[in-house]
Write a protein that holds these residues in place. Sequence first.
Motif, PDB file in Angstrom:
ATOM      1  N   ILE A  43      31.625  52.324  12.001  1.00  0.00           N
ATOM      2  CA  ILE A  43      32.640  51.288  11.876  1.00  0.00           C
ATOM      3  C   ILE A  43      32.714  50.498  13.172  1.00  0.00           C
ATOM      4  N   ARG A  44      32.895  49.199  13.045  1.00  0.00           N
ATOM      5  CA  ARG A  44      32.957  48.330  14.214  1.00  0.00           C
ATOM      6  C   ARG A  44      34.335  48.411  14.881  1.00  0.00           C
ATOM      7  N   VAL A  45      34.355  48.063  16.147  1.00  0.00           N
ATOM      8  CA  VAL A  45      35.596  48.041  16.918  1.00  0.00           C
ATOM      9  C   VAL A  45      36.650  47.174  16.229  1.00  0.00           C
ATOM     10  N   ILE A  46      36.297  45.963  15.829  1.00  0.00           N
ATOM     11  CA  ILE A  46      37.277  45.053  15.225  1.00  0.00           C
ATOM     12  C   ILE A  46      37.860  45.645  13.946  1.00  0.00           C
ATOM     13  N   ASP A  47      37.040  46.399  13.201  1.00  0.00           N
ATOM     14  CA  ASP A  47      37.520  46.993  11.952  1.00  0.00           C
ATOM     15  C   ASP A  47      38.458  48.167  12.213  1.00  0.00           C
ATOM     16  N   VAL A  48      38.212  48.902  13.304  1.00  0.00           N
ATOM     17  CA  VAL A  48      39.137  49.972  13.690  1.00  0.00           C
ATOM     18  C   VAL A  48      40.521  49.389  13.953  1.00  0.00           C
TER      19      VAL A  48
ATOM     20  N   PHE B  83      33.605  43.738  23.066  1.00  0.00           N
ATOM     21  CA  PHE B  83      32.978  44.825  22.305  1.00  0.00           C
ATOM     22  C   PHE B  83      33.388  44.805  20.829  1.00  0.00           C
ATOM     23  N   LYS B  84      33.950  43.727  20.340  1.00  0.00           N
ATOM     24  CA  LYS B  84      34.555  43.724  19.009  1.00  0.00           C
ATOM     25  C   LYS B  84      33.569  44.059  17.896  1.00  0.00           C
ATOM     26  N   ASP B  85      32.280  43.760  18.074  1.00  0.00           N
ATOM     27  CA  ASP B  85      31.287  44.042  17.042  1.00  0.00           C
ATOM     28  C   ASP B  85      30.480  45.307  17.316  1.00  0.00           C
ATOM     29  N   ARG B  86      30.869  46.053  18.355  1.00  0.00           N
ATOM     30  CA  ARG B  86      30.170  47.283  18.712  1.00  0.00           C
ATOM     31  C   ARG B  86      30.632  48.430  17.800  1.00  0.00           C
ATOM     32  N   GLN B  87      29.721  49.322  17.464  1.00  0.00           N
ATOM     33  CA  GLN B  87      30.106  50.505  16.707  1.00  0.00           C
ATOM     34  C   GLN B  87      30.952  51.414  17.590  1.00  0.00           C
ATOM     35  N   ILE B  88      32.056  51.920  17.078  1.00  0.00           N
ATOM     36  CA  ILE B  88      33.037  52.638  17.889  1.00  0.00           C
ATOM     37  C   ILE B  88      32.428  53.840  18.606  1.00  0.00           C
ATOM     38  N   GLY B  89      31.461  54.511  17.977  1.00  0.00           N
ATOM     39  CA  GLY B  89      30.851  55.687  18.586  1.00  0.00           C
ATOM     40  C   GLY B  89      29.957  55.376  19.763  1.00  0.00           C
TER      41      GLY B  89
END
Length: 241
Positions: free
Chosen positions: A87-92, A127-133
């Motif tokens: 999941i992407r940062v923005i979606d979290v 980092f909004k499109d970065r994967q949270i992990g």
Amino acid sequence: MFEVKDLSVSYHNKTVLNKLSFKVDKSNIVGIIGPNGAGKSTFIKSALDLVEKDSGEVLYNGASLLKILEDIAYLPQRSQIDWDFPIRVIDVVLMGLYPKIGIMKRIKKEHVALAEEQLRRVGMIQFKDRQIGKLSGGQQQRVFMARALIQDPKILFLDEPFVGIDITTEDLLINILKDLKTEGKLVFIVHHDLSKVEEYFDKLLILDRDLVDFGEVNDVFNEVNLSRAYNIDFSQLGGGA
């Protein structure tokens, strides 16, 4: 007014919290301290009905906390989160809106704009499109703070939010929480670093299954209470009071 009345919780017939009662006004940062197994996390989870209560109730302005869940933000321990979930940062961050807009509702441009605003507040917009992990521990915690902020909650529960993060992130987060207090929010923080208690908190809840003490930090953060809670010589705790 936030009120806990005779709250008791047990696991496998073992008491974890025993008839906990206290009251606190809104617009406070409340630290929760005590030894391992003292019931700190259990208090938060039982307040949110994530674990079953044996007895008692948790109220906000006289009503059950369960009636205002959309006005409550909860940051669990980092160890309880699946950081491999794609999941992407923005979606979290957008997940923080689900209690108010519904999980099946379409995300609109204004919702994304709100999420981006909170990511800027915590220094994570790039980092909004970065994967949270793929983020560091401190960066992940900033993202989860942004998720809490987008909810505009009345009450925040944070379970060990400063574990495994860098000092710059810790300073940023505590300053944001102090800002929220000035806005009239009520914040509960499970915490272990006794050296920061006087700097971070207005009130202190000291637990060891039973209530050891609750009140203003200057009144209850003392050698007698810490010795009662931790059951060791105060000089071994590595903190001041």
